[in-house]
Design an enzyme around this catalytic site. Structure first.
Site, PDB file in Angstrom:
ATOM      1  N   ARG A   1       1.142  -1.107  -0.425  1.00  0.00           N
ATOM      2  CA  ARG A   1       0.393  -0.200  -0.164  1.00  0.00           C
ATOM      3  C   ARG A   1       1.243   1.163   0.077  1.00  0.00           C
ATOM      4  O   ARG A   1       2.013   1.130   0.013  1.00  0.00           O
ATOM      5  CB  ARG A   1      -0.436  -0.380   0.887  1.00  0.00           C
ATOM      6  CG  ARG A   1      -1.665  -1.306   1.180  1.00  0.00           C
ATOM      7  CD  ARG A   1      -2.854  -0.919   2.369  1.00  0.00           C
ATOM      8  NE  ARG A   1      -3.422  -2.410   2.801  1.00  0.00           N
ATOM      9  CZ  ARG A   1      -3.494  -3.996   3.009  1.00  0.00           C
ATOM     10  NH1 ARG A   1      -1.896  -3.617   3.515  1.00  0.00           N
ATOM     11  NH2 ARG A   1      -4.301  -4.438   3.144  1.00  0.00           N
TER      12      ARG A   1
ATOM     13  N   LYS B   1      -1.868  -2.071   7.572  1.00  0.00           N
ATOM     14  CA  LYS B   1      -3.151  -2.190   8.167  1.00  0.00           C
ATOM     15  C   LYS B   1      -4.153  -3.001   8.668  1.00  0.00           C
ATOM     16  O   LYS B   1      -4.922  -2.723   9.444  1.00  0.00           O
ATOM     17  CB  LYS B   1      -4.364  -1.914   6.574  1.00  0.00           C
ATOM     18  CG  LYS B   1      -6.052  -1.635   6.810  1.00  0.00           C
ATOM     19  CD  LYS B   1      -6.143  -1.655   4.522  1.00  0.00           C
ATOM     20  CE  LYS B   1      -7.181  -1.512   5.630  1.00  0.00           C
ATOM     21  NZ  LYS B   1      -8.254  -0.914   4.034  1.00  0.00           N
TER      22      LYS B   1
ATOM     23  N   ARG C   1      -2.373  -1.920  -6.569  1.00  0.00           N
ATOM     24  CA  ARG C   1      -2.024  -3.553  -5.718  1.00  0.00           C
ATOM     25  C   ARG C   1      -3.213  -4.456  -6.572  1.00  0.00           C
ATOM     26  O   ARG C   1      -3.244  -6.060  -5.900  1.00  0.00           O
ATOM     27  CB  ARG C   1      -2.793  -2.390  -4.707  1.00  0.00           C
ATOM     28  CG  ARG C   1      -2.917  -3.798  -3.546  1.00  0.00           C
ATOM     29  CD  ARG C   1      -2.936  -2.978  -1.919  1.00  0.00           C
ATOM     30  NE  ARG C   1      -3.108  -3.988  -0.886  1.00  0.00           N
ATOM     31  CZ  ARG C   1      -2.613  -5.273  -0.165  1.00  0.00           C
ATOM     32  NH1 ARG C   1      -1.340  -5.226  -0.442  1.00  0.00           N
ATOM     33  NH2 ARG C   1      -3.578  -6.208   0.922  1.00  0.00           N
TER      34      ARG C   1
ATOM     35  N   TYR D   1     -10.778 -11.765  -6.415  1.00  0.00           N
ATOM     36  CA  TYR D   1      -9.773 -11.645  -7.823  1.00  0.00           C
ATOM     37  C   TYR D   1      -9.673 -13.974  -8.080  1.00  0.00           C
ATOM     38  O   TYR D   1      -9.089 -13.343  -9.188  1.00  0.00           O
ATOM     39  CB  TYR D   1      -8.133 -11.983  -7.301  1.00  0.00           C
ATOM     40  CG  TYR D   1      -8.187 -10.539  -6.749  1.00  0.00           C
ATOM     41  CD1 TYR D   1      -8.198  -9.543  -7.757  1.00  0.00           C
ATOM     42  CD2 TYR D   1      -7.634 -10.229  -5.014  1.00  0.00           C
ATOM     43  CE1 TYR D   1      -7.493  -7.950  -6.173  1.00  0.00           C
ATOM     44  CE2 TYR D   1      -7.508  -9.126  -4.523  1.00  0.00           C
ATOM     45  CZ  TYR D   1      -7.336  -7.649  -5.083  1.00  0.00           C
ATOM     46  OH  TYR D   1      -7.412  -6.795  -5.057  1.00  0.00           O
TER      47      TYR D   1
ATOM     48  N   HIS E   1      -4.096   3.088  -5.900  1.00  0.00           N
ATOM     49  CA  HIS E   1      -4.359   2.371  -4.817  1.00  0.00           C
ATOM     50  C   HIS E   1      -4.505   0.941  -6.386  1.00  0.00           C
ATOM     51  O   HIS E   1      -4.804  -0.135  -5.396  1.00  0.00           O
ATOM     52  CB  HIS E   1      -5.151   1.796  -4.300  1.00  0.00           C
ATOM     53  CG  HIS E   1      -5.990   1.113  -3.209  1.00  0.00           C
ATOM     54  ND1 HIS E   1      -4.769   0.421  -2.013  1.00  0.00           N
ATOM     55  CD2 HIS E   1      -6.366  -0.151  -2.948  1.00  0.00           C
ATOM     56  CE1 HIS E   1      -5.128  -0.754  -1.211  1.00  0.00           C
ATOM     57  NE2 HIS E   1      -6.524  -1.308  -1.706  1.00  0.00           N
TER      58      HIS E   1
ATOM     59  N   TRP F   1      -3.142  -9.031   3.786  1.00  0.00           N
ATOM     60  CA  TRP F   1      -4.957  -9.724   4.560  1.00  0.00           C
ATOM     61  C   TRP F   1      -5.202 -10.165   5.334  1.00  0.00           C
ATOM     62  O   TRP F   1      -4.261 -11.808   5.274  1.00  0.00           O
ATOM     63  CB  TRP F   1      -5.495  -9.934   3.157  1.00  0.00           C
ATOM     64  CG  TRP F   1      -6.188  -8.926   1.634  1.00  0.00           C
ATOM     65  CD1 TRP F   1      -6.597  -7.313   2.289  1.00  0.00           C
ATOM     66  CD2 TRP F   1      -5.271  -8.919   0.030  1.00  0.00           C
ATOM     67  NE1 TRP F   1      -6.550  -6.929   0.278  1.00  0.00           N
ATOM     68  CE2 TRP F   1      -5.252  -8.032  -0.498  1.00  0.00           C
ATOM     69  CE3 TRP F   1      -3.954 -10.265   0.075  1.00  0.00           C
ATOM     70  CZ2 TRP F   1      -5.006  -7.260  -1.185  1.00  0.00           C
ATOM     71  CZ3 TRP F   1      -3.946  -9.408  -1.661  1.00  0.00           C
ATOM     72  CH2 TRP F   1      -4.261  -8.251  -1.891  1.00  0.00           C
TER      73      TRP F   1
END
Length: 245
Positions: free
Chosen positions: A82, A109, A177, A209, A174, A200
């Site tokens: 990120r 994150k 990514r 995805y 973003h 994640w």
């Protein structure tokens, strides 16, 4: 017991609403409340996955006017990191000999530290940045032209300008990514591996995805057939006939 209309200033999750409605229905069934309150139903927003193929990304990076932003964009699409993770990266967080970088829990994150493997593109960026600043990897020249300054955020206007120059619409930093993750899935990287690579927190976050890699199902398509398998069996001689011959 009386209840007024339930409303919010933002749409809550459909799953949460379904749970609340079920609880309230049980309350009516058990005579805990007289009737169901009126609940505004919301639709869960579509998950935005915006990515571009490799030739387009290459052209986009070349169109970026600022050298530091060009390097940051290339590093983003090479690592999937990120923007904040990249801009806060220090030389103490990379080991080029082992081709790894580390994202600290404070910058992640998910609040979980993770290792980031560095491919040839990412290592080339680091090599070009070496010697510019003692601690920070990504910096830009100050207005005086002599010193270097820390970058607090990506220049969104400059990035958008490069997108317009090559004819890309609705594409943000973003989305690099998303492009990185989409490329991994299309190349066969398992979703669980991608989850760890991208940092994640839950597997549901990478399920968006999954549709980009239908080939992992192809090996199982012949497991159950009807017409073609029946035709093949008819063409083969019975076992007893084969033995008798």
């Amino acid at each position: 017991m009386a209840y007024s209309t339930i409303s919010n200033t933002w749409p809550p999750s459909v799953r949460y609403l379904a749970t609340i409605c079920r609880i309230l229905s049980l309350c009516v069934e058990w005579n805990w409340i007289a009737k169901l309150p009126k609940i505004t139903q919301f639709e869960e927003p579509d998950v935005r996955v915006r990515w571009k193929p490799r030739p387009v990304i290459t052209t986009l990076i070349q169109a970026i006017a600022m050298d530091w932003l060009k390097e940051v964009a290339l590093f983003a699409v090479a690592t999937g990191m990120r923007a904040d993770e990249i801009l806060s990266l220090t030389w103490s967080q990379v080991d080029t000999a082992r081709s790894h970088a580390w994202v600290t829990h404070g910058r992640a994150k998910s609040k979980r530290a993770r290792a980031v493997p560095l491919n040839a593109d990412a290592l080339a960026v680091l090599e070009r940045r070496r010697g510019i600043h003692g601690s920070m990897i990504f910096t830009r020249a100050a207005r005086s032209g002599r010193a270097v300054a820390k970058i607090s955020q990506v220049d969104a206007r400059m990035f958008e300008r490069a997108c317009r120059a090559i004819g890309i619409e609705d594409f943000h930093f973003h989305d690099l990514r998303h492009t990185w993750a989409s490329g991994h899935v299309q190349a066969g990287t398992p979703l669980m591996v991608l989850k760890e690579l991208g940092g994640w927190e839950r597997i549901e976050m990478v399920q968006k995805y999954a549709h980009l890699a239908p080939t992992h199902l192809a090996a199982h398509t012949e497991t159950v057939t009807f017409w073609s398998q029946q035709t093949l069996e008819k063409k083969q001689p019975p076992l007893l006939a084969a033995v008798g011959a």
